[in-house]
Design a protein around this motif. Structure first.
Motif, mmCIF file in Angstrom:
data_model
loop_
_atom_site.group_PDB
_atom_site.id
_atom_site.type_symbol
_atom_site.label_atom_id
_atom_site.label_comp_id
_atom_site.label_asym_id
_atom_site.label_seq_id
_atom_site.Cartn_x
_atom_site.Cartn_y
_atom_site.Cartn_z
ATOM 1 N N LEU A 19 58.090 36.926 38.255
ATOM 2 C CA LEU A 19 58.067 38.017 39.221
ATOM 3 C C LEU A 19 57.524 39.250 38.514
ATOM 4 O O LEU A 19 58.070 39.669 37.502
ATOM 5 C CB LEU A 19 59.470 38.293 39.754
ATOM 6 C CG LEU A 19 60.238 37.089 40.298
ATOM 7 C CD1 LEU A 19 61.675 37.477 40.583
ATOM 8 C CD2 LEU A 19 59.557 36.538 41.528
ATOM 9 N N ILE A 20 56.458 39.833 39.040
ATOM 10 C CA ILE A 20 55.838 40.996 38.408
ATOM 11 C C ILE A 20 56.066 42.205 39.298
ATOM 12 O O ILE A 20 55.472 42.325 40.357
ATOM 13 C CB ILE A 20 54.331 40.787 38.174
ATOM 14 C CG1 ILE A 20 54.090 39.532 37.347
ATOM 15 C CG2 ILE A 20 53.733 42.016 37.503
ATOM 16 C CD1 ILE A 20 52.627 39.174 37.178
ATOM 17 N N ARG A 21 56.929 43.088 38.845
ATOM 18 C CA ARG A 21 57.196 44.324 39.590
ATOM 19 C C ARG A 21 56.221 45.414 39.186
ATOM 20 O O ARG A 21 55.828 46.242 39.989
ATOM 21 C CB ARG A 21 58.633 44.789 39.356
ATOM 22 C CG ARG A 21 59.005 45.981 40.199
ATOM 23 C CD ARG A 21 60.499 46.188 40.217
ATOM 24 N NE ARG A 21 60.798 47.331 41.047
ATOM 25 C CZ ARG A 21 60.969 48.562 40.603
ATOM 26 N NH1 ARG A 21 60.880 48.809 39.304
ATOM 27 N NH2 ARG A 21 61.239 49.538 41.425
ATOM 28 N N SER A 22 55.817 45.442 37.912
ATOM 29 C CA SER A 22 54.851 46.425 37.428
ATOM 30 C C SER A 22 53.965 45.782 36.375
ATOM 31 O O SER A 22 54.458 45.272 35.368
ATOM 32 C CB SER A 22 55.564 47.641 36.829
ATOM 33 O OG SER A 22 54.641 48.483 36.189
ATOM 34 N N ARG A 26 54.803 46.187 32.367
ATOM 35 C CA ARG A 26 55.246 44.818 32.071
ATOM 36 C C ARG A 26 56.685 44.568 32.534
ATOM 37 O O ARG A 26 57.499 43.993 31.807
ATOM 38 C CB ARG A 26 55.131 44.511 30.583
ATOM 39 C CG ARG A 26 53.739 44.559 30.056
ATOM 40 C CD ARG A 26 53.734 44.188 28.590
ATOM 41 N NE ARG A 26 52.409 44.410 28.029
ATOM 42 C CZ ARG A 26 52.119 44.200 26.768
ATOM 43 N NH1 ARG A 26 53.012 43.770 25.938
ATOM 44 N NH2 ARG A 26 50.902 44.444 26.329
ATOM 45 N N THR A 27 56.973 44.984 33.732
ATOM 46 C CA THR A 27 58.299 44.764 34.299
ATOM 47 C C THR A 27 58.293 43.395 34.959
ATOM 48 O O THR A 27 57.758 43.223 36.059
ATOM 49 C CB THR A 27 58.651 45.858 35.319
ATOM 50 O OG1 THR A 27 58.399 47.130 34.722
ATOM 51 C CG2 THR A 27 60.102 45.768 35.731
ATOM 52 N N THR A 132 53.840 52.630 28.079
ATOM 53 C CA THR A 132 55.216 52.604 27.599
ATOM 54 C C THR A 132 55.972 53.706 28.306
ATOM 55 O O THR A 132 55.407 54.682 28.775
ATOM 56 C CB THR A 132 55.286 52.821 26.077
ATOM 57 O OG1 THR A 132 54.672 54.067 25.767
ATOM 58 C CG2 THR A 132 54.585 51.707 25.332
ATOM 59 N N ARG A 133 57.229 53.558 28.345
ATOM 60 C CA ARG A 133 58.047 54.536 29.088
ATOM 61 C C ARG A 133 58.191 55.822 28.345
ATOM 62 O O ARG A 133 58.090 56.059 27.272
ATOM 63 C CB ARG A 133 59.407 53.947 29.368
ATOM 64 C CG ARG A 133 59.225 52.707 30.220
ATOM 65 C CD ARG A 133 60.553 52.186 30.705
ATOM 66 N NE ARG A 133 60.387 50.822 31.128
ATOM 67 C CZ ARG A 133 60.137 50.471 32.370
ATOM 68 N NH1 ARG A 133 60.039 51.344 33.309
ATOM 69 N NH2 ARG A 133 59.995 49.213 32.683
#
Length: 133
Positions: A19-22, A26-27, A132-133
């Motif tokens: 499941l790719i949320r972002s 890379r969420t 990156t966050r």
């Protein structure tokens, strides 16, 4: 849709789904679906996947609210994996088409697939940068 136990009488598959949320951040979450019928259409597979997402403790709530709408083959068993850690950008022909059965599309047992929002995928293809966050 029939439950996995009431399928067409054929062998059931196990399909790992990423499941790719972002794409950028890379969420990702992986959900392993068991009891998948090879004769299911893309729509039946997506319905089953959404139901499994709702009952799985491995899927966080933000993923449940995300607008997933597209399934694409990530990796076929016994073949090379992509070098991109998020999604295979090389094969747009591996995006599952509506109305096609899984086996007719070339999916076999243990084929890894991704589930994502198509518009986000198109944006990511134009600029495949990881943040990156």
């Amino acid at each position: 849709m029939a439950s996995p136990n009431e399928c067409c009488g054929c062998d059931h598959w196990t399909i790992p789904v990423q499941l790719i949320r972002s794409f950028e951040y890379r969420t990702l979450r992986t959900l392993v679906l068991k009891g998948v019928c090879p004769k299911w259409t893309t729509e039946q597979f997506i319905d089953y996947l959404r139901k499994e997402m709702e009952i799985s403790s491995r899927v966080p709530k933000p993923f449940l609210k995300h607008q997933f709408d597209t399934v694409k083959i990530l990796h076929k068993p016994h073949s090379f994996k992509t070098s991109n850690p998020v999604i295979n950008l090389d094969h747009d022909d591996w995006i599952l088409e509506a109305g096609t059965s899984l086996q007719d599309f070339g999916i076999v047992d243990q084929t890894e697939v991704t589930f994502f929002k198509c518009s986000e995928y198109e944006d990511y293809k134009l600029n495949p940068v990881h943040k990156t966050r």
